[in-house]
Every structure is written in C-alpha cells, then in structure tokens.
Design a protein around this motif. Structure first.
Motif, mmCIF file in Angstrom:
data_model
loop_
_atom_site.group_PDB
_atom_site.id
_atom_site.type_symbol
_atom_site.label_atom_id
_atom_site.label_comp_id
_atom_site.label_asym_id
_atom_site.label_seq_id
_atom_site.Cartn_x
_atom_site.Cartn_y
_atom_site.Cartn_z
ATOM 1 N N LEU A 153 0.866 -1.177 0.000
ATOM 2 C CA LEU A 153 0.000 0.000 0.000
ATOM 3 C C LEU A 153 0.901 1.224 0.000
ATOM 4 C CD1 LEU A 153 -2.811 1.314 0.203
ATOM 5 C CD2 LEU A 153 -2.600 1.130 2.699
ATOM 6 N N GLU A 154 0.793 2.034 -1.060
ATOM 7 C CA GLU A 154 1.630 3.225 -1.176
ATOM 8 C C GLU A 154 0.915 4.492 -0.755
ATOM 9 O OE1 GLU A 154 3.146 3.539 -5.188
ATOM 10 O OE2 GLU A 154 4.949 2.481 -4.575
ATOM 11 N N ALA A 155 -0.404 4.532 -0.995
ATOM 12 C CA ALA A 155 -1.117 5.772 -0.711
ATOM 13 C C ALA A 155 -2.601 5.507 -0.517
ATOM 14 C CB ALA A 155 -0.928 6.766 -1.866
ATOM 15 N N SER A 156 -3.205 6.363 0.273
ATOM 16 C CA SER A 156 -4.662 6.405 0.413
ATOM 17 C C SER A 156 -5.086 7.832 0.133
ATOM 18 C CB SER A 156 -5.092 5.998 1.830
ATOM 19 O OG SER A 156 -4.842 4.640 2.057
ATOM 20 N N LEU A 157 -5.844 8.000 -0.925
ATOM 21 C CA LEU A 157 -6.319 9.330 -1.328
ATOM 22 C C LEU A 157 -7.758 9.459 -0.850
ATOM 23 C CD1 LEU A 157 -4.797 9.290 -4.923
ATOM 24 C CD2 LEU A 157 -3.744 10.099 -2.809
#
Length: 187
Positions: A153-157
């Motif tokens: 998981l790299e990002a949560s927008l």
C-alpha cells in the motif's frame, strides 16, 4: 513494444483473447450490481457489454494508454471466469493491473493466479518498471489479492472519487520490477 504471445498458460488457468462466444457469460457477471460495486461505472447492459467485449477482443498494446484485457478460464473446464487487465500508463515503464471475476469464480485464488501471470508478463517481456493497482478502500477482497501478489500500500487518497452517490477513498498498491524479481527468486 514486443507482441504478446497468447494464450498465457498458468498452473490452472488459460489467459486468452476474448471471443464472441464469451458474450453471454461476460454479460452475466458484468451486469451484476455486486460486480460493478467498486467500478466507476454502472452494471453493463447487453448492448454495452457487446461493445466492451468487442474492444477487449480487438486490443492493441503498442503505446501509452493501451490496455490488454484477457479472458480467464480454467485449463480443465472451458468457460469464461472473468478478466485480468494490464493498462500501459503515461510515463516511462508504468502500468496498472486489475481484475474482475464472475461471482462463482471468487475465493478460489483465480484472480491471484491471473494477476501473477500478468505481472510476469509486465516485468518480463514488456519490461515495465512499476505496476500499480488502484482500488476503492472498501474493496477488501482486491486489497487482499494485492498483498498476496507482493504489492504494498503506497497511498490512500481520501474522498478522491465521487461515484454512485458517495465519496470514496482510493488505495494505491504497487510493486517494482526489482521487488517482483526478488519475490520470484525467493529472496
């Protein structure tokens, strides 16, 4: 870009180009609200399913923005189970992977096996540097697949999409070619 030799054969699956004979089964799962729940579009009508299937059957993978969408079926039991897709993103060496399965095919490791084969293609023959998967944060099934195939998981927008009457958070999972190779070599 090199030509993609099809079909791709895995331990249990055949990944192949879509055919006209796939229409009934394709529409059967693409028309379900449950299938479209995490897609940015509504369930497909029969007419729209015919149009989409035609695009999938006649794909070209030659430049940024192109998609390769492959039909998934079992080696020992013909019949469409779903699809796995690789999209060539803008920018050097960037791609995105995704999958959709008929409800009868879920929970059997089919999407994981198909996605692994597409990552082998992406990082092998096609020489991509990075592959990501973008999904609704509520799509726990696809998040589990991403983790099983080694994506992080790299990002949560937060609240980036507004679809189907509500705001949704996008989670971005990714893996680099070096990480994929290390994983495949058991490092």
């Amino acid at each position: 870009m090199p030509d993609i030799a099809l079909p791709i054969i895995t331990k249990r699956l055949i990944l192949r180009r879509f055919e006209a004979e796939d229409l009934e089964r394709f529409h059967a799962y693409q028309s379900l609200p449950d299938t479209a729940r995490f897609l940015l579009r509504p369930p497909l009508s029969k007419t729209k399913a015919m149009e989409v299937l035609g695009r999938y059957a006649n794909f070209e993978f030659k430049q940024e923005g192109d998609w390769v969408c492959l039909a998934i079926e079992r080696q020992d039991e013909p019949g469409l189970l779903g699809e796995v897709v690789l999209k060539w993103l803008e920018g050097p060496g960037q791609a995105e992977v995704g999958w959709i399965l008929h409800p009868d095919a879920r929970g059997q490791g089919i999407a994981t096996e198909a996605a692994e084969a597409v990552l082998d293609l992406a990082f092998g023959l096609l020489a991509f540097h990075r592959v990501d998967a973008k999904l609704d944060a509520l799509n726990h099934g696809s998040a589990a697949i991403c983790k099983r195939i080694g994506m992080r998981l790299e990002a949560s927008l937060v609240d980036i999409w507004h679809y189907k009457g509500q705001w949704a958070t996008e989670n971005i999972y990714a893996i680099l070619d070096s990480e994929w190779r290390a994983r495949r070599n058991g490092e």
